[in-house]
Design a protein around this motif. Structure first.
Motif, PDB file in Angstrom:
ATOM      1  N   GLU A  69     -14.174   2.308  11.755  1.00  0.00           N
ATOM      2  CA  GLU A  69     -13.884   1.285  10.741  1.00  0.00           C
ATOM      3  C   GLU A  69     -13.510  -0.035  11.402  1.00  0.00           C
ATOM      4  OE1 GLU A  69     -11.014   2.622   7.832  1.00  0.00           O
ATOM      5  OE2 GLU A  69     -12.096   4.496   7.518  1.00  0.00           O
ATOM      6  N   ALA A  74      -3.669   5.094   2.240  1.00  0.00           N
ATOM      7  CA  ALA A  74      -4.056   3.726   2.607  1.00  0.00           C
ATOM      8  C   ALA A  74      -3.003   3.097   3.519  1.00  0.00           C
ATOM      9  CB  ALA A  74      -4.253   2.873   1.355  1.00  0.00           C
ATOM     10  N   ASN A 123      -3.266   4.855   6.984  1.00  0.00           N
ATOM     11  CA  ASN A 123      -4.452   4.408   7.725  1.00  0.00           C
ATOM     12  C   ASN A 123      -4.250   3.017   8.308  1.00  0.00           C
ATOM     13  OD1 ASN A 123      -5.785   6.796   7.249  1.00  0.00           O
ATOM     14  ND2 ASN A 123      -7.061   5.980   5.604  1.00  0.00           N
ATOM     15  N   LYS A 124      -3.660   2.125   7.535  1.00  0.00           N
ATOM     16  CA  LYS A 124      -3.417   0.772   8.038  1.00  0.00           C
ATOM     17  C   LYS A 124      -2.421   0.811   9.190  1.00  0.00           C
ATOM     18  CE  LYS A 124      -3.630  -3.146   5.676  1.00  0.00           C
ATOM     19  NZ  LYS A 124      -3.329  -4.295   4.814  1.00  0.00           N
ATOM     20  N   LEU A 148       0.844  -1.177   0.000  1.00  0.00           N
ATOM     21  CA  LEU A 148       0.000   0.000   0.000  1.00  0.00           C
ATOM     22  C   LEU A 148       0.882   1.231   0.000  1.00  0.00           C
ATOM     23  CD1 LEU A 148      -2.651  -0.958   2.701  1.00  0.00           C
ATOM     24  CD2 LEU A 148      -2.931  -1.016   0.238  1.00  0.00           C
TER      25      LEU A 148
END
Length: 77
Positions: free
Chosen positions: A60, A18, A21-22, A14
């Protein structure tokens, strides 16, 4: 949810938002794993991110079944 947790902790390729965020989700899970129940404010301070962004990431993780929400805590402010 083993599949969900595996997706958060795998190092796939990624980039950009992204990837960030991970990485932040990993930090959140590790923080809760070591500290136990925490407020959004506590988590956001630990990961050095804004409360709205932290709230979004936690939501999330809850939606993915990786965290459980236990309700709101009364504010002292």
């Amino acid at each position: 949810n083993p599949l969900g947790i595996q997706q958060v902790f795998t190092d796939d390729e990624l980039a950009g938002v992204a990837f960030k965020n991970k990485s932040l989700k990993r930090q959140i899970i590790r923080w809760i794993d070591t500290q136990g129940n925490s407020t959004i404010t506590d988590i956001s301070q630990h990961i050095a991110n804004s409360v709205p962004k932290t709230t979004s990431l936690v939501n999330e993780l809850v939606a993915d079944g990786l965290l459980c929400e236990y309700g709101k805590e009364d504010s002292t402010g």
